[in-house]
Enzyme design. Structure first.
Site, PDB file in Angstrom:
ATOM      1  CG  ASP A 395      -0.391  -1.213   5.370  1.00 55.57           C
ATOM      2  OD1 ASP A 395      -0.282  -1.922   6.135  1.00 55.57           O
ATOM      3  OD2 ASP A 395      -1.307  -1.578   4.523  1.00 55.57           O
ATOM      4  CB  VAL A 396       2.990   3.989   6.820  1.00 54.09           C
ATOM      5  CG1 VAL A 396       3.150   3.613   5.496  1.00 54.09           C
ATOM      6  CG2 VAL A 396       2.451   4.612   7.514  1.00 54.09           C
TER       7      VAL A 396
END
Lengths: 465, 103
Positions: A395-396
């Site tokens: 996600d990052v």
């Protein structure tokens, strides 16, 4: 026996040494000295308290024995615990502080004369408020940290547990706590005190169960903060400067960490505490239906790409911690460096399960800390980098956070991995990350997916290098 | 009129929050995990309350409920103090700079 003025001055010295302990953490060079200050401060506080009580009878013997038992357990844990288990260790330690605060509050309630708070059934109102607040926050910290511990340890599922009316139930409990404290002050009745503790214990559980695994950095920081406020509450009750100073320091430290973690996810504190990613389910289900082609690579391809690169940026995530891949990763970087490749590490603020989790693991694997960069420091370098090696993060790195206002993670600061010439993704499967959204990077032409366990893949790459 | 001692303690408390605020913002993000473990250790200074509670009264008093809770708190806080400081020390000793002489 010493006068209470002298005693207060010694507690002040402890408090100052604790401030210096935190101050030392501004850089790794001064940090070890800072820790030493902390230890001295603690020794002074304990030593002066024992002298001031001046009771060297049988009780003192028990005290020494218990200190020894507790100390040995603590030391044993500190030396044996693997670095990957640090998040649950910290959660476990928080629970102990919380429980200790509850016990001290109970003790002060049952025997108020010792602390000059009045007599049983006739305790000063201000002291009653302080000790019930201390006990309540301590109890919330205790059970909340146990739930966090169980989730981090994997004994309890990391997925959020929610039920209808949960927030109302918590609200009702919060209000009844305030009412109970009010009636406790009015009636001095012991049963109110026990009910306050019981409700707080339950509230701690209910507050933490709806919070999911990847939000744990916020939870741990928050519980850290609570343990500080609990200590401060007890500090007010016992009129002890060292406890008040420490409680305030720890409380604000935890609060700042929670804030930094929330900012790293671009979510408000309340959004995290109330649990889940809100409407994210809808979003992911409509987008991920279409099957898109991915480029699937193996260790040889990855080794070839990185060997011929001039610079590589490593993006570690929770997957690296799970696979314990940090040592293999360091070896891989060492052989890359022998080939003249420039390697640096990029750490997202919420990578892993607690603040600074990745940094500790890399430090454990002997990665020099000046090769490890924070998001703001390194984000511009992706544009000039040949290969981004994403190991266990998802996600990052998702560019959708910058492009799609409808995405649940829109606005979250992300690492600009997509700007590098090629991207290597070490992942076990194509499954979406914690936020439940598809990562567009998987389907890019310059992305090579390496489907494997992070550690095994890294080891295989070392062999091919 | 005399000032209530509570106000003094409240002043100390609020000023300490401010000190904490500025000190913690200056902590480098790479040391956030040691920060948590060391704050954990120092918040166990609550042990001073536990010691006073446990040693209250004479030798005949130590098995009273209030004292027993004090002793229990001593064990918990001691685990935290030793565990917290030692694990912090262990972590901090791993943070090393790049060796310049490495070729």
């Amino acid at each position: 026996m010493i006068s209470s003025n002298i005693l207060a001055l010694f507690y002040l010295i402890s408090g100052i040494l604790f401030i210096l302990a935190l101050r030392g953490l501004s850089s790794p060079e001064t940090s070890r000295q800072g820790n030493l200050f902390g230890i001295i401060g603690m020794a002074i506080a304990i030593g002066i308290t024992i002298i001031s009580v001046g009771n060297f009878s049988t009780g003192f013997l028990y005290l020494l024995i218990l200190l020894l038992i507790g100390g040995s357990i603590g030391a044993f844990i500190a030396f044996k615990i693997p670095m990957t288990a640090m998040p649950e260790l910290v959660a476990g330690f928080h629970s102990l502080v919380g429980l200790a605060a509850v016990f001290v509050a109970i003790s002060a309630f049952l025997n108020p004369e010792v602390f000059n708070l009045g007599s049983p059934g006739n305790i000063k109102i201000s002291s009653l408020i302080e000790m019930s607040l201390g006990a309540a926050i301590g109890a919330i910290t205790f059970t909340g940290s146990i739930i966090a511990f169980l989730k981090l340890r994997g004994i309890m599922s990391g997925s959020p547990i929610t039920f209808k009316g949960q927030h109302y139930l918590n609200l009702v409990q919060g209000i009844s706590l305030i009412l109970l404290i009010f009636y406790l002050c009015k009636s001095q009745s012991e049963s109110f005190f026990w009910i306050i503790i019981a409700i707080s214990l339950l509230l701690g559980v209910l507050l933490i169960i709806p919070i999911g695994g990847a939000d744990m950095p916020v939870v741990i920081s928050m519980l850290n903060s609570y343990s500080g406020w609990a200590a401060a509450g007890i500090g007010f009750t016992l009129e002890n400067t060292a406890l008040i100073i420490t409680g305030a320091l720890v409380g604000s430290s935890g609060a700042i960490l929670s804030y930094i973690m929330c900012r790293g996810m671009n979510r408000s504190f309340f959004n995290v505490i109330l649990g889940g990613w809100g409407a994210s389910e809808q979003f992911s289900s409509q987008k991920s239906k279409e099957q898109k082609p991915v480029k699937n690579g193996n260790a040889d391809d990855a080794a070839f790409l990185m060997k011929n690169a001039s610079s590589v940026i490593i993006v570690p995530g929770y997957g690296m911690a799970v696979a314990q891949a940090q040592h293999a990763l360091r070896e891989m970087v060492d052989s890359l460096k022998k080939n003249g490749v420039k390697v640096s590490y990029a750490i997202h603020p919420v990578a892993g399960r607690m603040p600074g989790h990745m940094n500790v693991l890399l430090a454990e694997a002997n990665v020099p800390y000046d090769e490890v960069y924070e998001l703001e420091e390194i984000n511009n370098d992706f544009a000039n980098c040949d290969v981004a090696y994403v190991i266990g993060a998802n996600d990052v790195t998702n560019p959708v956070a910058k492009s799609d206002p409808q995405s649940p993670i829109y606005g979250m600061p992300v690492l600009d991995v997509e700007k590098s010439k090629s991207i290597l993704f070490v992942k076990r499967s194509l499954s979406p990350g914690y936020a439940g959204i598809d990562n567009d990077l998987f389907y890019r032409d310059n992305t090579l997916m390496l489907f494997a366990d992070a550690k095994k893949m890294t080891e295989n790459i070392i062999k091919s290098l | 009129m005399e000032i209530d001692p509570f106000i003094f303690r409240l002043s100390i408390f609020i000023l300490s929050i401010f000190i904490g605020y500025y000190v913690v913002w200056s902590v480098t993000p790479s040391l956030h995990t040691p920060l948590m473990s060391v704050t954990n250790a120092i918040s166990s200074v609550i042990i001073v309350g536990a010691i006073i509670a446990a040693l209250a009264g004479g030798a005949q008093n130590i098995f009273q409920t209030a004292n027993i809770f004090g002793f229990l708190a001593i064990i918990l806080a001691a685990i935290n103090i030793f565990g917290g400081f030692l694990v912090t020390q262990r972590m901090l000793s791993m943070y090393k700079k790049k060796k310049k002489d490495k070729k």
